[in-house]
Write an enzyme that holds these catalytic residues in place. Structure first.
Site, PDB file in Angstrom:
ATOM      1  N   CYS A   6       5.373  -5.750  15.932  1.00  0.00           N
ATOM      2  CA  CYS A   6       4.772  -4.831  16.895  1.00  0.00           C
ATOM      3  C   CYS A   6       3.271  -5.129  16.968  1.00  0.00           C
ATOM      4  CB  CYS A   6       5.012  -3.383  16.481  1.00  0.00           C
ATOM      5  SG  CYS A   6       6.776  -2.954  16.377  1.00  0.00           S
ATOM      6  N   CYS A  55       0.323  -2.869  15.439  1.00  0.00           N
ATOM      7  CA  CYS A  55       0.490  -2.424  14.056  1.00  0.00           C
ATOM      8  C   CYS A  55      -0.116  -3.446  13.104  1.00  0.00           C
ATOM      9  CB  CYS A  55       1.980  -2.236  13.753  1.00  0.00           C
ATOM     10  SG  CYS A  55       2.359  -1.917  12.022  1.00  0.00           S
ATOM     11  N   ASN A  68      -4.186   4.809  15.144  1.00  0.00           N
ATOM     12  CA  ASN A  68      -5.221   4.448  14.185  1.00  0.00           C
ATOM     13  C   ASN A  68      -5.512   2.971  14.375  1.00  0.00           C
ATOM     14  OD1 ASN A  68      -6.965   4.269  12.017  1.00  0.00           O
ATOM     15  ND2 ASN A  68      -5.608   5.349  10.597  1.00  0.00           N
ATOM     16  N   CYS A 102      -1.438   1.551   7.752  1.00  0.00           N
ATOM     17  CA  CYS A 102      -0.811   0.760   6.702  1.00  0.00           C
ATOM     18  C   CYS A 102      -0.911  -0.724   7.013  1.00  0.00           C
ATOM     19  CB  CYS A 102       0.641   1.179   6.521  1.00  0.00           C
ATOM     20  SG  CYS A 102       0.809   2.690   5.581  1.00  0.00           S
ATOM     21  N   GLU A 157       0.821  -1.196   0.000  1.00  0.00           N
ATOM     22  CA  GLU A 157       0.000   0.000   0.000  1.00  0.00           C
ATOM     23  C   GLU A 157       0.861   1.255   0.000  1.00  0.00           C
ATOM     24  OE1 GLU A 157      -2.474  -0.232   3.480  1.00  0.00           O
ATOM     25  OE2 GLU A 157      -2.901  -2.351   3.113  1.00  0.00           O
ATOM     26  N   GLY A 168       6.280  -2.228   6.300  1.00  0.00           N
ATOM     27  CA  GLY A 168       7.646  -2.691   6.412  1.00  0.00           C
ATOM     28  C   GLY A 168       8.517  -1.847   7.327  1.00  0.00           C
ATOM     29  N   CYS A 195       5.796  -7.108   7.400  1.00  0.00           N
ATOM     30  CA  CYS A 195       6.874  -6.621   8.271  1.00  0.00           C
ATOM     31  C   CYS A 195       7.227  -7.707   9.268  1.00  0.00           C
ATOM     32  CB  CYS A 195       6.422  -5.353   9.012  1.00  0.00           C
ATOM     33  SG  CYS A 195       7.699  -4.624  10.063  1.00  0.00           S
ATOM     34  N   SER A 228      11.974   6.014   8.406  1.00  0.00           N
ATOM     35  CA  SER A 228      11.627   5.639   9.774  1.00  0.00           C
ATOM     36  C   SER A 228      12.229   4.285  10.133  1.00  0.00           C
ATOM     37  CB  SER A 228      10.104   5.585   9.953  1.00  0.00           C
ATOM     38  OG  SER A 228       9.553   4.489   9.256  1.00  0.00           O
ATOM     39  N   HIS A 267       7.747   4.859  20.947  1.00  0.00           N
ATOM     40  CA  HIS A 267       6.488   4.365  21.509  1.00  0.00           C
ATOM     41  C   HIS A 267       6.519   4.089  23.010  1.00  0.00           C
ATOM     42  CE1 HIS A 267       5.265   4.295  17.419  1.00  0.00           C
ATOM     43  NE2 HIS A 267       5.900   3.183  17.098  1.00  0.00           N
ATOM     44  N   CYS A 320       3.338   8.416   1.535  1.00  0.00           N
ATOM     45  CA  CYS A 320       3.794   7.417   2.495  1.00  0.00           C
ATOM     46  C   CYS A 320       3.997   6.126   1.719  1.00  0.00           C
ATOM     47  CB  CYS A 320       2.748   7.244   3.597  1.00  0.00           C
ATOM     48  SG  CYS A 320       3.236   6.111   4.906  1.00  0.00           S
ATOM     49  N   SER A 331      10.767   5.300  15.698  1.00  0.00           N
ATOM     50  CA  SER A 331       9.478   4.905  16.282  1.00  0.00           C
ATOM     51  C   SER A 331       9.751   4.335  17.673  1.00  0.00           C
ATOM     52  CB  SER A 331       8.796   3.870  15.384  1.00  0.00           C
ATOM     53  OG  SER A 331       8.487   4.424  14.123  1.00  0.00           O
TER      54      SER A 331
END
Length: 383
Positions: free
Chosen positions: A146, A149, A333, A376, A122, A197, A142, A231, A256, A135, A254
């Site tokens: 996580c 995600c 999200n 994503c 995507e 990814g 991936c 990232s 978190h 993006c 990232s």
């Protein structure tokens, strides 16, 4: 798709039970060779094998990178007898649009692509005043696992090639030039490697794609490196490698969570490289490039949004100096059926206020596309 280990909330792994993450990519056929995978010198060499003069490679590259086309019919400065053969050789069709969803009154467009082997990825194109940002995905799935995600829940299918990344960028540039975003015709100005990814787990491709983006035509797209963001969840050796490349992209870490106990739950790779190691590498990147680092922090309700964690984050950043970092809290999200959800607004406000009061530049990320499965990986997971 391959499954990846996940850590359940509230169960921090000890040294023996930490998930053993593997970065091995499942074996698949390679994408067809593409002009964007090659340097200009390599393109000249390939076309020379067809008996074409060197300037044909420059012509073909100009059509692709400057005029954003791979259609031989538009290459009227190249003899008709040669243009189809050259295009077949160096401009294979790498992406097919499966679905396109729009949101935010046409200012956000999310595209689900099928690659040559029917793998799905995507990209999301977003219009802002004065700029347009893509993006982009660097992997299908991936391997970082996580748990909050959507892409991390899919596992890793394979790495993308440089050309598969560049094709996402080219298609977005065509959409911008064609007025397909709200506000009419515009230029694609920014690219962020924040799609599907872990970019630094596919560092060779990402570096190749960045070089194609920043090189002037006919070598590349002629974008500004300062408008490209890469990232990472904190692959420290790869951050160090990126630091030595001398390409002034923005690094986004990232994070978190500011403490190892929680971060090892949210970002399993933290069991290999700790918060301190990731922040030290990010600080070294700033020192080498002069580019301020972005700290990405997805605010998750009752998980990492406590006021004391904002204070701890500020302390960890400030003890490494001033002026080197900027924090982007991100309202989560959520993915369908997930236990993870966004922090309440008053909690988010308190978190941000504590960071700012400690002198940390902080901007809440503008979230886009929540009504079109904006996170994503959600469309690809549905497929």
């Amino acid at each position: 798709m391959s499954s990846q280990p996940q850590v359940l909330p509230g169960h921090a792994p000890d040294a023996e039970s930490r998930p053993q993450l593997s970065f091995a990519v499942p074996r698949r056929g390679k994408p067809p060779r593409h002009l964007a995978d090659l340097t200009l010198a390599e393109r000249i060499e390939v076309l020379g094998e067809l008996g074409e003069p060197g300037y044909r490679a420059k012509q073909l590259s100009t059509h692709y990178f400057a005029r954003l086309t791979r259609d031989p019919e538009q290459m009227t400065d190249i003899p008709a007898a040669s243009r189809q053969q050259m295009s077949d050789l160096l401009l294979p069709d790498l992406l097919h649009e499966d679905r396109r969803l729009t949101a935010d009154d046409g200012a956000t467009v999310k595209t689900l692509w099928s690659l040559f082997d029917d793998v799905k990825v995507e990209s999301v194109l977003m219009a802002y005043p004065g700029r347009a940002t893509l993006c982009v995905s660097s992997q299908a799935g991936c391997g970082m696992a996580c748990p909050f995600c959507a892409t991390g829940q899919m596992g890793l299918t394979r790495n993308l090639s440089t050309a598969e990344v560049i094709e996402q960028v080219r298609h977005a540039a065509v959409m911008c030039a064609g007025g397909e975003l709200a506000g009419g015709e515009r230029r694609l100005t920014n690219v962020v490697f924040m799609g599907m990814g872990e970019p630094l787990a596919n560092l060779k491709t990402v570096l190749g794609a960045v070089r194609r983006m920043v090189a002037p035509p006919p070598e590349g797209l002629g974008m500004s490196a300062r408008h490209i963001t890469v990232s990472t969840v904190g692959l420290v050796p790869a951050i160090r490698r990126l630091t030595t490349e001398g390409i002034p992209v923005t690094l986004a870490l990232s994070l978190h969570a500011p403490d190892d106990e929680l971060r090892s739950e949210l970002v399993p790779i933290n069991s290999r490289w700790s918060v301190a190691e990731a922040l030290d590498a990010a600080r070294a990147y700033f020192e080498a490039t002069g580019r301020r680092v972005s700290i990405e922090y997805a605010l998750i309700k009752d998980m990492n949004d406590h006021g004391w964690r904002a204070d701890l984050l500020a302390a960890e950043l400030n003890k490494r100096g001033n002026g080197w970092v900027h924090v982007n809290p991100i309202p989560l999200n959520p993915t369908p059926g997930s236990i993870w959800t966004a922090s309440e607004k008053h909690v988010e406000d308190e978190f941000v206020a504590r960071l700012r009061s400690a002198g940390i530049p902080t901007t809440v990320r503008d979230t886009r596309g929540s009504d079109i499965d904006g996170a994503c990986g959600q469309l690809a997971a549905q497929e």
